[in-house]
Design an enzyme around this catalytic site. Structure first.
Site, PDB file in Angstrom:
ATOM      1  N   CYS A  29      -2.470   4.193   8.891  1.00 39.78           N
ATOM      2  CA  CYS A  29      -2.560   3.437  10.155  1.00 39.78           C
ATOM      3  C   CYS A  29      -1.331   3.650  11.023  1.00 39.78           C
ATOM      4  O   CYS A  29      -1.349   3.400  12.209  1.00 39.78           O
ATOM      5  CB  CYS A  29      -2.725   1.950   9.859  1.00 39.78           C
ATOM      6  SG  CYS A  29      -4.003   1.640   8.674  1.00 39.78           S
ATOM      7  N   ASN A  80       0.803  -1.220   0.000  1.00 43.55           N
ATOM      8  CA  ASN A  80       0.000   0.000   0.000  1.00 43.55           C
ATOM      9  C   ASN A  80       0.840   1.275   0.000  1.00 43.55           C
ATOM     10  O   ASN A  80       0.376   2.328  -0.398  1.00 43.55           O
ATOM     11  CB  ASN A  80      -0.956   0.008   1.196  1.00 43.55           C
ATOM     12  CG  ASN A  80      -0.263  -0.316   2.501  1.00 43.55           C
ATOM     13  OD1 ASN A  80       0.446  -1.326   2.618  1.00 43.55           O
ATOM     14  ND2 ASN A  80      -0.431   0.530   3.493  1.00 43.55           N
TER      15      ASN A  80
HETATM   16  N1  PMP Z   1      -3.740  -4.288   4.827  1.00 42.47           N
HETATM   17  C1  PMP Z   1      -3.389  -3.320   3.962  1.00 42.47           C
HETATM   18  C2  PMP Z   1      -2.421  -3.632   2.861  1.00 42.47           C
HETATM   19  C3  PMP Z   1      -3.905  -2.023   4.102  1.00 42.47           C
HETATM   20  O1  PMP Z   1      -3.537  -1.052   3.249  1.00 42.47           O
HETATM   21  C4  PMP Z   1      -4.810  -1.760   5.153  1.00 42.47           C
HETATM   22  C5  PMP Z   1      -5.381  -0.363   5.325  1.00 42.47           C
HETATM   23  N2  PMP Z   1      -6.229   0.027   4.270  1.00 42.47           N
HETATM   24  C6  PMP Z   1      -5.157  -2.816   6.023  1.00 42.47           C
HETATM   25  C7  PMP Z   1      -4.597  -4.054   5.824  1.00 42.47           C
HETATM   26  C8  PMP Z   1      -6.093  -2.606   7.173  1.00 42.47           C
HETATM   27  O2  PMP Z   1      -7.338  -2.210   6.762  1.00 42.47           O
HETATM   28  P1  PMP Z   1      -8.438  -1.765   7.862  1.00 42.47           P
HETATM   29  O3  PMP Z   1      -7.822  -0.619   8.616  1.00 42.47           O
HETATM   30  O4  PMP Z   1      -9.603  -1.365   7.028  1.00 42.47           O
HETATM   31  O5  PMP Z   1      -8.707  -2.931   8.724  1.00 42.47           O
END
Ligand code: PMP
Length: 384
Positions: free
Chosen positions: A324, A151
């Protein structure tokens, strides 16, 4: 001021077609576990959504699809559920060095509880080192977790090759496909994937739903015991609005992916060629093996947070790394893993394009980046 939103990896709007489709289920839903007709209607709605997820990832059947509350939850169920259930088969777990923290942290948690946790290094583009993977794997490696695409730097991993190595020397492969799904075709059967994570919001679906694909026959256990919904793996009353929305979002993504990815790739390529003309500016991640909507950069001598705030004054939203992890001032573990020094990793900018972006916006974005970088460099104490 026109808002140009370029941070689709952090949050995406719900597609209006998805909202229209799922809206009735916000107002009037029975509990799918209730036996009267009103409850059973809700159950049918969930089953219909399951079929659409099967289609998106070419799963073997509907039973392989477990609806969860988010990608984080799917990653936790995959990692902890598999490790606890198969404890007798081995107590070693592996992940790539550039996984999302929702993979790394459950792995670290296992480590605190007696499992051996190793990370597989990546090269300067973020591609996993296959020879190191071969070396680290052992018959006790119960689980290897490698993301489909990263990401923060957009790099797409060679999942099929990784799967062959994992199944030859270790046991099971988990793939976090949150960033990749809906942008590149995913085929769990052809790619040889045992467990796969998806997120609704990363497909233009509502927040509050995720999916864990579990290959037929694979044994995992619940990490949150309760009423036993979703084959006992995700207890709790189902969020019908989010689940049915996720199903519809998956259907649209599958239908439109090819054309939309080509459209975004053209915009991405133009952004990359223009922005890397700025002095001491470099693309991060792989130049070719990267997500079609993803452009990430680093600029010498300036800080990502200042870039983000300056770009916001132009009405343009970008990211510096994973949202995050944005509460910590530490440089991104992903950028350090691809070999950047701390000071280099601090000057990063991530653009993730989406349905609201178009070629006409490129000139404004490039101008804003150019002015931002030169303004910040004039103020930078890092330039002598
Ligand atoms: N895995 C990846 C590769 C992410 O980019 C993300 C955040 N979009 C997540 C996991 C976690 O997603 P969420 O915060 O919606 O649980």
């Amino acid at each position: 001021m026109e808002r140009i939103y370029l941070d689709h990896a952090s949050a995406m709007p719900i597609d209006s077609r998805v909202f229209e489709y799922a809206k009735p289920y916000l107002l009037d839903v029975g509990n799918p576990s209730s036996l009267y007709e009103f409850g059973q209607e809700s159950k049918e709605v969930i089953e219909k959504a399951r079929t659409k997820i099967v289609d998106l990832i070419n799963a073997e059947n509907e039973k392989t699809i477990i609806f969860t509350g988010s990608a984080t939850e799917s990653n936790n169920i995959a990692i902890r559920g598999l490790a606890f259930r198969n404890i007798k088969e081995g107590k070693e777990v592996l992940s790539s060095a550039i996984e999302h923290i929702s993979v790394i942290n459950p792995m670290k948690d296992l480590q605190k509880n007696g499992w051996i946790f190793n990370t597989i290094p990546v090269d300067n583009y973020g591609i996993i080192d296959l020879s190191k993977l071969k070396k680290i794997l052992s018959k006790n490696t119960i689980l290897t977790s490698v993301m489909y695409a990263n990401n923060e730097i957009g790099t797409i991993e060679p999942i099929k090759e990784i799967s062959e190595i994992v199944h030859e020397k270790g046991k099971y492969l988990h793939v976090d496909a949150t960033a990749a799904a809906g942008r590149v075709p995913i085929d769990v059967q052809k790619d040889g994937i045992d467990l796969l994570t998806l997120s609704s919001n990363d497909l233009y679906g509502p927040r509050g739903a995720g999916v864990l694909y579990v290959k037929p026959g694979l044994k995992i256990q619940s990490v949150m015991p309760g009423g036993g919904q979703e084959r006992g793996l995700r207890s709790g009353t189902e969020n019908i609005f989010a689940i049915t929305g996720m199903g519809e979002a998956a259907k649209i993504a599958k239908k439109e992916m090819n054309i939309e990815s080509k459209r975004l790739q053209k915009i991405r390529d133009k952004l990359i060629s223009e922005i890397t003309k700025i002095d001491e500016t470099y693309l991060t991640g792989h130049p070719k093996k990267r997500l079609p909507h993803h452009a990430s950069f680093r600029f010498n001598h300036i800080e990502g947070e200042s870039i983000l705030l300056n770009m916001d004054m132009y009405g343009i939203q970008i990211a510096t790394g994973s949202a995050c992890s944005s509460k910590t001032l530490e440089p991104s573990h992903v950028l350090l893993a691809i070999g950047l020094k701390h000071e280099e990793a601090h000057g990063s900018m991530v653009i993730t394009l989406g349905r609201s972006n178009n070629m006409k916006q490129v000139q404004k974005i490039v101008k804003a980046v150019g002015e931002t970088v030169s303004r910040l460099r004039k103020l930078s104490p890092l330039i002598k």
